[in-house]
Design a protein around this motif. Structure first.
Motif, PDB file in Angstrom:
ATOM      1  N   THR A   2      15.039  20.606  -7.738  1.00  0.00           N
ATOM      2  CA  THR A   2      14.078  19.544  -7.957  1.00  0.00           C
ATOM      3  C   THR A   2      13.978  18.705  -6.693  1.00  0.00           C
ATOM      4  O   THR A   2      14.987  18.283  -6.136  1.00  0.00           O
ATOM      5  CB  THR A   2      14.501  18.655  -9.141  1.00  0.00           C
ATOM      6  N   LEU A   3      12.764  18.467  -6.238  1.00  0.00           N
ATOM      7  CA  LEU A   3      12.529  17.728  -5.003  1.00  0.00           C
ATOM      8  C   LEU A   3      12.313  16.256  -5.312  1.00  0.00           C
ATOM      9  O   LEU A   3      11.507  15.901  -6.173  1.00  0.00           O
ATOM     10  CB  LEU A   3      11.311  18.286  -4.281  1.00  0.00           C
ATOM     11  N   GLY A   4      13.042  15.399  -4.603  1.00  0.00           N
ATOM     12  CA  GLY A   4      12.866  13.960  -4.757  1.00  0.00           C
ATOM     13  C   GLY A   4      11.671  13.473  -3.961  1.00  0.00           C
ATOM     14  O   GLY A   4      11.492  13.841  -2.802  1.00  0.00           O
ATOM     15  N   VAL A   5      10.843  12.638  -4.585  1.00  0.00           N
ATOM     16  CA  VAL A   5       9.608  12.161  -3.963  1.00  0.00           C
ATOM     17  C   VAL A   5       9.700  10.659  -3.726  1.00  0.00           C
ATOM     18  O   VAL A   5      10.133   9.905  -4.607  1.00  0.00           O
ATOM     19  CB  VAL A   5       8.380  12.464  -4.846  1.00  0.00           C
ATOM     20  N   GLY A   6       9.286  10.248  -2.533  1.00  0.00           N
ATOM     21  CA  GLY A   6       9.150   8.837  -2.210  1.00  0.00           C
ATOM     22  C   GLY A   6       7.707   8.510  -1.902  1.00  0.00           C
ATOM     23  O   GLY A   6       7.048   9.235  -1.146  1.00  0.00           O
ATOM     24  N   PHE A   7       7.186   7.447  -2.490  1.00  0.00           N
ATOM     25  CA  PHE A   7       5.792   7.045  -2.281  1.00  0.00           C
ATOM     26  C   PHE A   7       5.707   5.861  -1.331  1.00  0.00           C
ATOM     27  O   PHE A   7       6.425   4.871  -1.509  1.00  0.00           O
ATOM     28  CB  PHE A   7       5.138   6.664  -3.614  1.00  0.00           C
ATOM     29  N   LEU A   8       4.812   5.970  -0.364  1.00  0.00           N
ATOM     30  CA  LEU A   8       4.451   4.847   0.496  1.00  0.00           C
ATOM     31  C   LEU A   8       3.073   4.380   0.060  1.00  0.00           C
ATOM     32  O   LEU A   8       2.060   4.993   0.384  1.00  0.00           O
ATOM     33  CB  LEU A   8       4.447   5.278   1.963  1.00  0.00           C
ATOM     34  N   GLY A   9       3.049   3.324  -0.737  1.00  0.00           N
ATOM     35  CA  GLY A   9       1.812   2.851  -1.357  1.00  0.00           C
ATOM     36  C   GLY A   9       1.807   3.193  -2.830  1.00  0.00           C
ATOM     37  O   GLY A   9       2.002   4.350  -3.206  1.00  0.00           O
ATOM     38  N   ALA A  10       1.588   2.175  -3.684  1.00  0.00           N
ATOM     39  CA  ALA A  10       1.627   2.384  -5.135  1.00  0.00           C
ATOM     40  C   ALA A  10       0.329   1.947  -5.789  1.00  0.00           C
ATOM     41  O   ALA A  10       0.322   1.443  -6.909  1.00  0.00           O
ATOM     42  CB  ALA A  10       2.800   1.626  -5.750  1.00  0.00           C
ATOM     43  N   GLY A  11      -0.774   2.183  -5.094  1.00  0.00           N
ATOM     44  CA  GLY A  11      -2.070   1.764  -5.597  1.00  0.00           C
ATOM     45  C   GLY A  11      -2.736   2.778  -6.496  1.00  0.00           C
ATOM     46  O   GLY A  11      -2.064   3.566  -7.183  1.00  0.00           O
ATOM     47  N   VAL A  37       3.507  -2.929  -0.547  1.00  0.00           N
ATOM     48  CA  VAL A  37       3.617  -4.254   0.073  1.00  0.00           C
ATOM     49  C   VAL A  37       3.662  -5.353  -0.977  1.00  0.00           C
ATOM     50  O   VAL A  37       4.142  -6.461  -0.699  1.00  0.00           O
ATOM     51  CB  VAL A  37       2.450  -4.499   1.055  1.00  0.00           C
ATOM     52  N   ASP A  38       3.179  -5.081  -2.177  1.00  0.00           N
ATOM     53  CA  ASP A  38       3.260  -6.024  -3.293  1.00  0.00           C
ATOM     54  C   ASP A  38       4.525  -5.698  -4.083  1.00  0.00           C
ATOM     55  O   ASP A  38       4.597  -4.666  -4.754  1.00  0.00           O
ATOM     56  CB  ASP A  38       2.029  -5.890  -4.184  1.00  0.00           C
ATOM     57  N   PRO A  39       5.539  -6.550  -4.032  1.00  0.00           N
ATOM     58  CA  PRO A  39       6.797  -6.205  -4.703  1.00  0.00           C
ATOM     59  C   PRO A  39       6.664  -6.039  -6.208  1.00  0.00           C
ATOM     60  O   PRO A  39       7.367  -5.219  -6.806  1.00  0.00           O
ATOM     61  CB  PRO A  39       7.725  -7.386  -4.348  1.00  0.00           C
ATOM     62  N   ALA A  40       5.756  -6.798  -6.832  1.00  0.00           N
ATOM     63  CA  ALA A  40       5.591  -6.676  -8.281  1.00  0.00           C
ATOM     64  C   ALA A  40       5.001  -5.320  -8.638  1.00  0.00           C
ATOM     65  O   ALA A  40       5.435  -4.674  -9.605  1.00  0.00           O
ATOM     66  CB  ALA A  40       4.702  -7.802  -8.804  1.00  0.00           C
ATOM     67  N   VAL A  41       4.015  -4.867  -7.873  1.00  0.00           N
ATOM     68  CA  VAL A  41       3.420  -3.553  -8.125  1.00  0.00           C
ATOM     69  C   VAL A  41       4.457  -2.466  -7.894  1.00  0.00           C
ATOM     70  O   VAL A  41       4.601  -1.533  -8.697  1.00  0.00           O
ATOM     71  CB  VAL A  41       2.184  -3.335  -7.227  1.00  0.00           C
ATOM     72  N   ARG A  52      13.626   3.747  -7.746  1.00  0.00           N
ATOM     73  CA  ARG A  52      13.891   2.509  -7.042  1.00  0.00           C
ATOM     74  C   ARG A  52      12.586   1.980  -6.443  1.00  0.00           C
ATOM     75  O   ARG A  52      11.659   2.753  -6.194  1.00  0.00           O
ATOM     76  CB  ARG A  52      14.918   2.728  -5.928  1.00  0.00           C
ATOM     77  N   SER A  53      12.545   0.681  -6.160  1.00  0.00           N
ATOM     78  CA  SER A  53      11.352   0.098  -5.553  1.00  0.00           C
ATOM     79  C   SER A  53      11.736  -0.695  -4.318  1.00  0.00           C
ATOM     80  O   SER A  53      12.875  -1.154  -4.171  1.00  0.00           O
ATOM     81  CB  SER A  53      10.617  -0.812  -6.550  1.00  0.00           C
ATOM     82  N   THR A  54      10.751  -0.857  -3.435  1.00  0.00           N
ATOM     83  CA  THR A  54      10.972  -1.590  -2.193  1.00  0.00           C
ATOM     84  C   THR A  54       9.632  -1.995  -1.607  1.00  0.00           C
ATOM     85  O   THR A  54       8.580  -1.477  -2.013  1.00  0.00           O
ATOM     86  CB  THR A  54      11.734  -0.714  -1.169  1.00  0.00           C
ATOM     87  N   THR A  55       9.676  -2.916  -0.649  1.00  0.00           N
ATOM     88  CA  THR A  55       8.493  -3.256   0.139  1.00  0.00           C
ATOM     89  C   THR A  55       8.626  -2.740   1.568  1.00  0.00           C
ATOM     90  O   THR A  55       7.753  -3.007   2.387  1.00  0.00           O
ATOM     91  CB  THR A  55       8.275  -4.776   0.172  1.00  0.00           C
ATOM     92  N   ARG A  56       9.674  -2.014   1.860  1.00  0.00           N
ATOM     93  CA  ARG A  56       9.939  -1.529   3.218  1.00  0.00           C
ATOM     94  C   ARG A  56       9.784  -0.012   3.311  1.00  0.00           C
ATOM     95  O   ARG A  56      10.415   0.734   2.532  1.00  0.00           O
ATOM     96  CB  ARG A  56      11.344  -1.907   3.686  1.00  0.00           C
ATOM     97  N   VAL A  57       9.015   0.459   4.280  1.00  0.00           N
ATOM     98  CA  VAL A  57       8.876   1.892   4.519  1.00  0.00           C
ATOM     99  C   VAL A  57      10.222   2.515   4.836  1.00  0.00           C
ATOM    100  O   VAL A  57      10.564   3.607   4.356  1.00  0.00           O
ATOM    101  CB  VAL A  57       7.875   2.142   5.668  1.00  0.00           C
ATOM    102  N   GLY A  58      11.009   1.817   5.649  1.00  0.00           N
ATOM    103  CA  GLY A  58      12.304   2.354   6.057  1.00  0.00           C
ATOM    104  C   GLY A  58      13.233   2.659   4.907  1.00  0.00           C
ATOM    105  O   GLY A  58      14.030   3.608   4.980  1.00  0.00           O
ATOM    106  N   ASP A  59      13.179   1.864   3.839  1.00  0.00           N
ATOM    107  CA  ASP A  59      14.055   2.115   2.694  1.00  0.00           C
ATOM    108  C   ASP A  59      13.767   3.482   2.070  1.00  0.00           C
ATOM    109  O   ASP A  59      14.682   4.189   1.638  1.00  0.00           O
ATOM    110  CB  ASP A  59      13.866   1.023   1.634  1.00  0.00           C
ATOM    111  N   VAL A  60      12.491   3.847   2.013  1.00  0.00           N
ATOM    112  CA  VAL A  60      12.119   5.149   1.454  1.00  0.00           C
ATOM    113  C   VAL A  60      12.566   6.267   2.390  1.00  0.00           C
ATOM    114  O   VAL A  60      13.156   7.268   1.965  1.00  0.00           O
ATOM    115  CB  VAL A  60      10.606   5.218   1.205  1.00  0.00           C
ATOM    116  N   LEU A  61      12.316   6.113   3.681  1.00  0.00           N
ATOM    117  CA  LEU A  61      12.621   7.179   4.633  1.00  0.00           C
ATOM    118  C   LEU A  61      14.124   7.360   4.828  1.00  0.00           C
ATOM    119  O   LEU A  61      14.573   8.451   5.189  1.00  0.00           O
ATOM    120  CB  LEU A  61      11.953   6.883   5.977  1.00  0.00           C
TER     121      LEU A  61
END
Length: 343
Positions: A2-11, A37-41, A52-61
């Motif tokens: 199973t491949l783990g996916v990280g999203f940059l942008g949650a629109g 960029v919107d922490p609530a979204v 997990r959620s974040t507002t930083r690109v680096g956290d995902v990468l």
């Protein structure tokens, strides 16, 4: 695996397209990190899939659980985020269209892909739709194509987004005043690089070179016409967004002795693949039934590549060439709107 996916942008694209698609693909993928960029979204969207959620690109990468990065951010940051993901050593990147906003930026992505070996797939769903895959094979021997037409009539995206998910944080729909040539030029650039671009790889297959844009028009509140010529082939791009109940997204090719018609579902609709028919003097051939759509096709391709099939440089080159075609057409259409002369 199973491949783990990280999203940059949650629109909109993440919420109403990719998350429902991944849910249908079962054990192939698991969403592990969501950035916005919107922490609530970011937090709410992540909570829906146990990520997990974040507002930083680096956290995902930097997350060791992220194998595939989905770049669903505004187009102006696509290049930087795709580059960063490739250099972070992930297994694959799915970048929403457009790949970049300039040819130079697309070539930067091509270079980093070659240097790192990380495959990049562009999320142009029609190129992965079974209807187009079948149609491309059926028409491989065609020559002497007279006309290529792409027609897009969609209702408001919100109608389809709300049918796909409980939507959060919807951005306002862009508004254009079409009362000056400069405004029409900007509008045409926008619609070509955000909407018509879905079909432009298909158009390029039959009309690889556009010699001139003959005529353009824009209609209030959100409609367009671009008429171009490549050799002996005419290219017609039309579309609108309106409040009608019935969408119409069709791609049509007319040759000397055959006709292709592909009917795609509208954006954000998960009902299934498009349907296609080829008609000649001997009758009509219909594509066989399929059980997946272009959105699933994008992710299936990423799964293949991320599991060890090294990216083919020709795939990335094709994506760059598709973008070059779109940008050149957008600029020629804008010039036509500004000058009134073919460009």
């Amino acid at each position: 695996m199973t491949l783990g996916v990280g999203f940059l942008g949650a629109g909109p694209v993440t919420q109403a397209i990719h998350l429902p698609t991944l849910a249908r693909l079962g054990p192939l993928f698991r969403v592990v990190h969501v950035m916005d960029v919107d922490p609530a979204v970011a937090a709410e969207v992540a909570s829906r899939v146990g990520a997990r959620s974040t507002t930083r690109v680096g956290d995902v990468l930097e997350d060791p659980g992220v194998d595939v990065v989905a770049v669903c951010s505004p187009p102006r940051v696509h290049t930087a985020q795709v580059e960063a993901a490739c250099r972070a050593g992930v297994r694959g990147v799915l970048c929403e269209k457009p790949l970049a906003t300039t040819i130079a930026d697309a070539e930067r992505i091509e270079a980093v892909t070659a240097a790192t070996g990380v495959p990049v797939v562009v999320g142009a769903m029609h190129t992965f739709d079974p209807a187009w895959r079948w149609a491309r094979t059926e028409t491989m021997s065609w020559g002497d194509v007279h006309a290529v037409r792409s027609r897009i009539v969609n209702g408001p995206n919100a109608r389809f987004e709300d049918a796909a998910t409980e939507f959060l944080g919807r951005p306002p729909f862009p508004r254009f005043d079409l009362d000056t040539p400069e405004a029409v030029a900007a509008f045409l650039r926008h619609v070509i690089l955000t909407l018509a671009i879905h079909d432009l790889p298909l158009v390029r297959h039959f009309a690889p070179i556009v010699d001139e844009v003959i005529h353009v028009d824009a209609v209030e509140p959100f409609g367009w016409l671009v008429l171009a010529r490549g050799g002996d082939t005419t290219v017609e791009l039309t579309g609108s967004k309106n409040a009608t109940w019935k969408p119409d997204w069709t791609f049509e090719v007319v040759s000397a002795d055959a006709h292709l018609l592909v009917e795609f579902p509208p954006s954000y609709v998960h009902a299934g693949a498009g349907v296609a028919a080829v008609t000649t003097r001997t009758g009509t051939r219909l594509m066989p039934p399929e059980d997946h759509n272009g959105y699933e096709g994008e992710w299936r391709r990423i799964a293949e590549l991320a599991r060890g099939v090294r990216t083919d440089p020709r795939d990335v080159q094709a994506a760059v060439d598709d973008l070059r075609y779109a940008v050149d057409l957008a600029e020629a259409a804008a010039a036509r709107a500004l000058t009134g002369r073919a460009a």
